[in-house]
Design an enzyme around this catalytic site. Structure first.
Site, mmCIF file in Angstrom:
data_model
loop_
_atom_site.group_PDB
_atom_site.id
_atom_site.type_symbol
_atom_site.label_atom_id
_atom_site.label_comp_id
_atom_site.label_asym_id
_atom_site.label_seq_id
_atom_site.Cartn_x
_atom_site.Cartn_y
_atom_site.Cartn_z
ATOM 1 N N SER A 52 -3.695 41.419 -50.093
ATOM 2 C CA SER A 52 -4.600 41.761 -51.179
ATOM 3 C C SER A 52 -4.854 43.271 -51.248
ATOM 4 O O SER A 52 -3.908 44.055 -51.275
ATOM 5 C CB SER A 52 -5.906 40.960 -51.040
ATOM 6 N N ASP A 70 -2.403 35.262 -54.269
ATOM 7 C CA ASP A 70 -3.034 36.027 -53.195
ATOM 8 C C ASP A 70 -3.270 35.107 -51.988
ATOM 9 O O ASP A 70 -3.841 34.028 -52.121
ATOM 10 C CB ASP A 70 -4.361 36.582 -53.722
#
Length: 817
Positions: A361, A646
């Site tokens: 991320s 993610d």
């Protein structure tokens, strides 16, 4: 079966095998107790048979009208490879002349239960759900065809491919050729990579189809008008079918197209073998490039350790401990804090002690920026930090200006023309690039290899999750996908492609269509895709606690330890969503689990098949945390595209990269960027790793540490030598508020600089905030820098500990002779 190479243990490169094919005959006998009815009559049932490992082959029985006890007595045969997991799908339908036929139920049957040469009769039943039964007979016989060449890592199998080249020739007069220009020829080869291809007559045309050698394939074709008049009229004119089994390799065969309006048109067919080497690497070990990097990097690390720990001799390569950085996500907060942590390690002379550098991320934004400079860790970090500060402080409205939106549209159109599927996430990637850099950054993941050529930097590892697009929540299905400058691949399947080929199209491990490598901003859009949450994920996040998460994972792992019913019985019903009367439930489930905004990438596993014993391979089961792992037809090799999100949707950590075979770490520097629950991520990771049999230290902070976390916490497990030593750095302001540097008390005029608001409600560092005041950026950077420098003694002691384990004979200052 003749084995071409000795069987190698898991973790070694793939092996080659020659294995004969078998003929499976399936006789559908009868069904009983079909109680469902149409409006005016009883059911009109028929059965459809297909097998994913025999692509392009689908059989259908006749329809028995108005019957609850239909009798078919029809036989069908499949050519199968017993080295792969073959699951027969038996679907019973109710024919309807007005609406779409109703799918009544589907049985999945693992045919490994069928013994060669022995007739097996099987009754499939819906009990206790219902009274419906289906009787089927099976017979397995060996064929006399030559063995098929296979490549396998004991989880995935690449089967032998053939390439069919076709040339379209017209032997007619000029007038006839001119007339043919209004016709198009469509060729179809079911189960092939290309499936369907079309070309106009009257022009020199060539076709190419890639299909399995052992596939009992048929090439079919038909003519249609290119002026929009539809398919050529007539029941057979212009339609033809050519069985490909009689084709001899490397020998041409000519067929004439049977069409009166296209006389003299013929096809030249020639089958040839495909390259033996795969473009997809099948193996759980590290690639050769990473192994070479490790040797180079250990020389750098050895020098750094000798200096930092004041050793009295040089370390040998096998004595050098492996140290890794693990950075969590957290948007701009993670990006800023990570700069501070790296800055501190650089000041302390410890950055060169690190071999691996992993993140997810927001941490990947820092990593991608740094690795654009091949010498970044050998320089001071002021330039990259100044760049980040400048762009975080600026207004983000410019990223949404008409000029920028127009530029995004042009690039997405160009990307589509190149062959890449484009989604909203690609737009997010361009917006993110504009916000973080204010310009196009022409960098690619494979370009980061320049930063590794001399071992001058740690090896960067980025992590993402492959999930189901629209029928499962993330906790129920997730597969780790690792990105490095060398390779992109699935940890679970042991399948990797060179990073420059990620996004290109593959079939059965062969490269079919090479696409231009994506700029790294599009990968950052994957690694930090915050838009792929489905409603079930969102509901879970809103209503669950850390204890709920841990119990959920424990339940999942407990379910994995117990063989699923499908493995116990060899036959099972597909999801009950297929049962009659559940269309509303199906639609509602799709509404809850659908992901509107996700990233599509071509699936480089496409066509590969699962080994017959894949579920029992330790390398596979180490990562197998999906309820579908015992259902091969629903796993990723059967998907045309990947759905990447993610990794923070499941676990806000990149630890799975640290536990690959050949990459066992001795010390992990864990940088956690959450604003609350400073140990939650670590405790979740322990539950996950220990449940899957991966070595991990116990994470048991004291009640005092829970209430008031310190800058650094040590976790280790002396009873488990394979577990890494863990230094955990939560994002806390413990003593920075009172100290301008380690051991230096702030005077009253400096106290404001130590006030860093890390509370969730009022903090300027919330997850979705992409604009910081310059003073807020500076405070967070300085806090992170301070926390690591304050922990210098702890880091050095941890390095001494792991060095003693690796090199007991290394003399440390103060050690006795």
């Amino acid at each position: 079966m003749e084995r071409l190479t000795p069987r190698e243990p898991p973790g070694h490169p793939h092996q080659r095998e020659a294995s004969a094919c078998w003929r499976l005959t399936v006789r559908v006998l009868e069904a009983r107790g079909l109680g469902w009815t149409d409006v005016l009559s009883e059911a009109d049932p028929y059965v459809v048979l297909q097998m994913p490992t025999a692509p392009g082959i689908k059989f259908k029985t006749k329809t028995v009208t108005n019957s609850s006890h239909p009798v078919w007595n029809e036989s069908f045969s499949f050519l199968i490879q017993r080295q792969v997991k073959n699951v027969l799908e038996l679907s019973v339908y109710d024919e309807d002349s007005v609406t779409e036929d109703d799918a009544c139920f589907k049985f999945l049957y693992d045919i490994s239960e069928v013994l060669p040469g022995k007739l097996l009769r099987k009754t499939f039943s819906l009990r206790p759900q219902g009274q419906e039964e289906l009787d089927v007979e099976f017979l397995m016989e060996k064929t006399s065809d030559r063995p098929e060449n296979l490549i396998t890592n004991n989880v995935l199998v690449a089967r032998e491919l053939s390439c069919l080249d076709i040339r379209l020739e017209s032997m007619g007069s000029t007038a006839v050729v001119s007339n043919q220009e209004n016709l198009e020829l469509e060729l179809v080869l079911k189960g092939s990579y290309e499936d369907t291809q079309t070309s106009a007559l009257g022009t020199a045309s060539a076709f190419c189809f890639h299909y399995m050698v052992a596939q009992e394939a048929e090439l079919s074709g038909r003519l249609k008008s290119s002026k929009g008049n539809g398919w050529n009229s007539g029941s057979s004119a212009g339609h033809f079918t050519v069985p490909l089994k009689p084709l001899t390799m490397e020998k041409e065969m000519t067929i004439d197209i049977p069409a009166t309006n296209a006389p003299g048109v013929r096809l030249q067919l020639k089958a040839k073998g495909c390259p033996e080497e795969l473009a997809v690497r099948l193996g759980f070990d590290l690639c050769a490039e990473e192994k070479a990097f490790l040797s180079r990097r250990k020389q750098v690390v050895a020098k750094a350790l000798k200096k930092a720990l004041q050793l009295d001799r040089d370390l040998q390569e096998d004595e050098v401990p492996i140290v890794g950085i693990m950075a969590t996500g957290g948007g701009a907060r993670a990006m800023t804090s990570l700069y501070g942590h790296l800055l501190a390690l650089k000041k302390l002379g410890l950055l060169d002690c690190v071999t691996y550098f992993s993140g997810i991320s927001g941490a990947t934004w820092t990593m991608a920026q740094l690795y654009g400079d091949p010498e970044w860790s050998q320089k001071d970090l002021e330039g990259p930090i100044r760049h980040a500060r400048e762009h975080l402080a600026k207004s983000k409205l410019e990223a949404f200006s008409p000029e920028r939106l127009a530029s995004y549209r042009r690039e997405l159109e160009l990307r589509a023309e190149e062959g890449h599927p484009t989604t909203f996430v690609d737009l997010w990637a361009l917006v993110l690039e504009s916000m973080l850099h204010d310009q196009v950054m022409d960098q690619k993941l494979s370009g980061q290899r320049a930063a590794l050529e001399q071992g001058q930097n740690p090896l960067p590892l980025y992590l993402s999750l492959n999930v189901k697009e629209n029928n499962l929540e993330t906790l129920d299905f997730k597969e780790w996908v690792e990105f490095s400058p060398y390779e992109v691949g699935f940890l679970k399947y042991g399948a990797f492609v060179p990073s420059e080929l990620f996004g290109s199209e593959f079939f059965m491990g062969q490269l079919m269509k090479r696409l231009p490598e994506s700029r790294i901003c599009f990968l950052e859009g994957i690694w930090s895709n915050i838009f792929s949450l489905n409603l079930l994920d969102a509901w879970y996040d809103l209503t669950s606690s850390s204890d709920t998460w841990r119990q959920h994972i424990k339940d999942k792992i407990r379910n994995l330890e117990d063989p699923p019913a499908s493995l116990k019985t060899s036959s099972w019903l597909e999801a009950l969503w297929l049962q009659p009367g559940t269309a509303l439930a199906q639609a509602f489930k799709g509404f809850l689990t659908g992901r509107l905004l996700y990233q599509h990438s071509s699936n480089f596993l496409q066509g590969l098949q699962l080994h017959q014993d894949y579920c029992n391979q330790k390398a596979f089961s180490t990562w197998a945390d999906s309820q579908l792992d015992s259902t091969p037809g629903q796993l990723t090799p059967q998907e045309p595209q990947l759905c990447l999100v993610d990794a923070g949707y499941f676990l806000n950590t990149s630890y799975p990269s640290m536990f690959r075979p050949g990459r066992r770490l001795d010390l992990i520097l864990s940088f956690d960027y959450s604003l609350s629950s400073p140990f939650e991520m670590l405790q979740q990771t322990e539950v996950y790793c220990r449940g899957l049999g991966l070595p991990f230290p116990h994470v048991e902070p004291s009640p005092q540490d829970q209430r008031q976390p310190k800058e650094c916490h040590l976790f280790s497990d002396p009873t488990c030598p394979d577990a890494p030593v863990l230094l955990h750095f939560p994002l806390v302001n413990a003593s920075f508020k009172d100290h301008s540097a380690p051991g230096v008390q702030r005077d009253p005029t400096e106290l404001l600089a130590g006030q860093v608001d890390l509370t969730g409600a009022t903090s300027p560092y919330s997850l979705f905030n992409m604009t910081y005041k310059e003073e807020d950026f500076d405070r967070l950077l300085q806090l992170s820098d301070y926390n690591v420098r304050k922990s210098q003694d702890a880091i050095l002691q941890a390095l001494r500990t792991v060095l003693k384990h690796q090199a007991p004979a290394a003399r440390l200052p103060g050690a006795q002779s």
